[in-house]
Design a protein around this motif. Sequence first.
Motif, short mmCIF file in Angstrom:
data_model
loop_
_atom_site.label_atom_id
_atom_site.label_comp_id
_atom_site.label_asym_id
_atom_site.label_seq_id
_atom_site.Cartn_x
_atom_site.Cartn_y
_atom_site.Cartn_z
N ALA A 1 -6.77 -8.51 18.01
CA ALA A 1 -7.58 -8.44 16.80
C ALA A 1 -8.27 -9.77 16.50
O ALA A 1 -9.17 -9.83 15.67
N ALA A 2 -7.85 -10.83 17.17
CA ALA A 2 -8.44 -12.16 16.96
C ALA A 2 -8.65 -12.84 18.31
O ALA A 2 -8.08 -12.42 19.32
N ASP A 3 -9.45 -13.88 18.29
CA ASP A 3 -9.81 -14.56 19.52
C ASP A 3 -8.62 -15.23 20.20
O ASP A 3 -7.59 -15.49 19.59
N LEU A 4 -8.82 -15.51 21.50
CA LEU A 4 -7.83 -16.16 22.34
C LEU A 4 -8.43 -17.48 22.83
O LEU A 4 -9.64 -17.61 22.99
N SER A 5 -7.54 -18.42 23.11
CA SER A 5 -7.98 -19.72 23.63
C SER A 5 -7.29 -19.95 24.96
O SER A 5 -6.12 -19.60 25.13
N ILE A 6 -8.01 -20.55 25.89
CA ILE A 6 -7.41 -20.88 27.19
C ILE A 6 -7.45 -22.39 27.35
O ILE A 6 -8.47 -23.02 27.10
N ALA B 1 -5.53 -16.26 17.84
CA ALA B 1 -4.28 -15.48 17.81
C ALA B 1 -3.33 -15.89 18.92
O ALA B 1 -2.11 -15.90 18.72
N THR B 2 -3.89 -16.21 20.10
CA THR B 2 -3.06 -16.48 21.27
C THR B 2 -3.66 -17.62 22.08
O THR B 2 -4.86 -17.65 22.33
N TYR B 3 -2.77 -18.53 22.50
CA TYR B 3 -3.15 -19.60 23.41
C TYR B 3 -2.65 -19.25 24.80
O TYR B 3 -1.49 -18.91 24.97
N LEU B 4 -3.52 -19.35 25.79
CA LEU B 4 -3.15 -19.19 27.18
C LEU B 4 -3.14 -20.57 27.81
O LEU B 4 -4.15 -21.28 27.76
N TYR B 5 -1.99 -20.96 28.39
CA TYR B 5 -1.84 -22.31 28.92
C TYR B 5 -1.36 -22.29 30.36
O TYR B 5 -0.50 -21.48 30.72
N ALA C 1 -11.88 -9.24 21.40
CA ALA C 1 -11.71 -10.66 21.14
C ALA C 1 -12.45 -11.49 22.19
O ALA C 1 -12.65 -11.05 23.32
N ASN C 2 -12.83 -12.69 21.79
CA ASN C 2 -13.43 -13.64 22.72
C ASN C 2 -12.34 -14.50 23.34
O ASN C 2 -11.34 -14.82 22.70
N LEU C 3 -12.56 -14.92 24.58
CA LEU C 3 -11.72 -15.92 25.23
C LEU C 3 -12.51 -17.23 25.19
O LEU C 3 -13.64 -17.30 25.68
N ILE C 4 -11.91 -18.25 24.58
CA ILE C 4 -12.59 -19.51 24.31
C ILE C 4 -11.90 -20.64 25.07
O ILE C 4 -10.68 -20.81 24.98
#
Length: 182
Positions: A115-120, A44-48, A2-5
Amino acid sequence: MANLIYSAITSLDGYVEDADGGFEWAAPDEEVHAFVNELERPIATYLYGRRMYDTMVYWETATDHSGASREYAEIWRAAEKVVYSRTLHAVTSARTRIWRTFEPDAIQRLKESSAADLSIGGADLAGQALNGGLVDECHLFIAPIMVGGGKRALPNDLRLRLELLDERRFTSGFVHLHYRVL
């Protein structure tokens, strides 16, 4: 993998908050919000960071919206969330966990297993991830305003090579820039 965006709405002079901590000037209109939704849908996941979580948790119970805002609330609720905080004792949103410390290896493992991208989200947390070489893409929404100071969207002393993947202008004057980190 997955990419971290890293996605952020920033003033033309590079701030996510003005000197008073305000960001009302960054509110997207319906056109921009609908575009953001299309970018956020596959996350898929937000990192905050803690402060960003405190802002975003609003969407957990937001029910008085229509159109793109209502759709965003549904997208946000469906995603997993990780909040980085040493002081937060409990979360107030579903599908949310607390991680006490920023550990690049843990994020790398999350990228490898997702399995899907993550966002920060949150300029400080994103800055740590950018400095750690973890961010793969940046989506910057440039608001048609200069605020003259405040919290920077990007770290001051970071040097990265980027490849422009896409750009878009909106009727409101917002501009979206999509970069891959090289």
